[in-house]
Design an enzyme around this catalytic site. Structure first.
Site, PDB file in Angstrom:
ATOM      1  CB  CYS A  27      12.145  -3.148 -15.761  1.00 38.69           C
ATOM      2  SG  CYS A  27      11.944  -4.885 -15.413  1.00 38.69           S
TER       3      CYS A  27
ATOM      4  CD  GLU B 130      -1.835   8.619   3.626  1.00 39.66           C
ATOM      5  OE1 GLU B 130      -2.389   9.433   2.841  1.00 39.66           O
ATOM      6  OE2 GLU B 130      -0.619   8.615   3.869  1.00 39.66           O
TER       7      GLU B 130
END
Length: 251
Positions: free
Chosen positions: A102, A244
């Protein structure tokens, strides 16, 4: 209670380790304040960090003791706080039923969204390649996740990317609470470094970081629009998609 348990998938005879997710109830001087779903590790840090994020404490010294008790349905963390802290909580009572994913658990109205506003923060000057160095060091700082693959990590890093401290939890918000609690317990100057998270960048992560005095938050996954707006409003430097070989600054 252990942070991991062993479970056998239905389609194999081999046991695997699985992250524990259990209700953790926080009481303050005997009064119930919140129930979160969390991994039962570093709970003293969690109690302090959660309280800092919620604006309970004017100083970490206001938390006098944390007593964990295992109950049939979970864990109770009994916090003992100073009289001044207890009085503030009586004036601003917030019942918060937590979930791991949440963003605004327990907020009863839109007016409450800005009830606890962090002070403006200042980001440190990063050394070139700092985010990449911190990212490369994160897997080794997550031993529980290496065993089960189900835990988020929150890491405290120097401006050059040196990773100094990390905490893990099945919930990203809990992982950050554990980290900021650990930093407060050690008296670390949170203006002199940054936090790297293994998760997406949500509004609540930005809010929690700023409440702890952190000026730069870097996350491996995507940001939300409210996270970006909140970071810009508070002067917090927000980076996302740190992975990456890339990193994108949004605030």
């Amino acid at each position: 209670m252990d942070a991991l348990l062993r479970s056998r998938p239905l389609n194999t005879a081999t046991e695997e380790e699985v992250a524990v997710e259990t209700p953790v109830a926080l009481t303050v001087n005997g009064v119930s304040q919140a129930v979160m779903l969390a991994t039962p590790a570093d709970l003293d840090d969690f109690a302090l960090g959660f309280g800092i994020a919620e604006g309970w404490f004017a100083s970490p010294r206001e938390l006098l003791d944390v007593e964990p008790t295992t109950q049939p349905d979970g864990i109770e963390l009994a916090l003992t706080v100073t009289a001044g802290c207890e009085q503030r909580l009586r004036q601003r009572r917030r019942t918060l039923a937590g979930r791991t994913g949440c963003g605004l658990c327990g907020v009863e109205s839109l007016a409450q969204l800005g009830a606890v506003r962090p002070a403006a923060v200042t980001a440190p000057e990063l050394v070139d390649g700092a985010l990449a160095r911190a990212l490369a060091a994160l897997p080794a700082a997550q031993p529980l996740n290496a065993r089960c693959g189900g835990l988020h990590g929150a890491a405290w890093c120097q401006p050059d990317g040196t990773l100094l401290l990390a905490r893990e939890d099945i919930g990203r918000h809990n992982a950050l609470d554990k980290l900021t609690g650990a930093l407060a317990r050690r008296g670390v100057d949170t203006g002199d470094g940054f936090v790297l998270m293994s998760s997406r960048a949500s509004h609540e992560l930005v809010h929690k970081a700023a409440m702890a005095g952190v000026g730069l938050l870097a996350c491996m996954s995507a940001p939300s629009s409210l996270a970006i707006a909140t970071a810009r409003d508070l002067g917090l430097q927000l980076w996302a998609f740190v992975r990456e070989g890339r990193a994108t600054r949004y605030a």
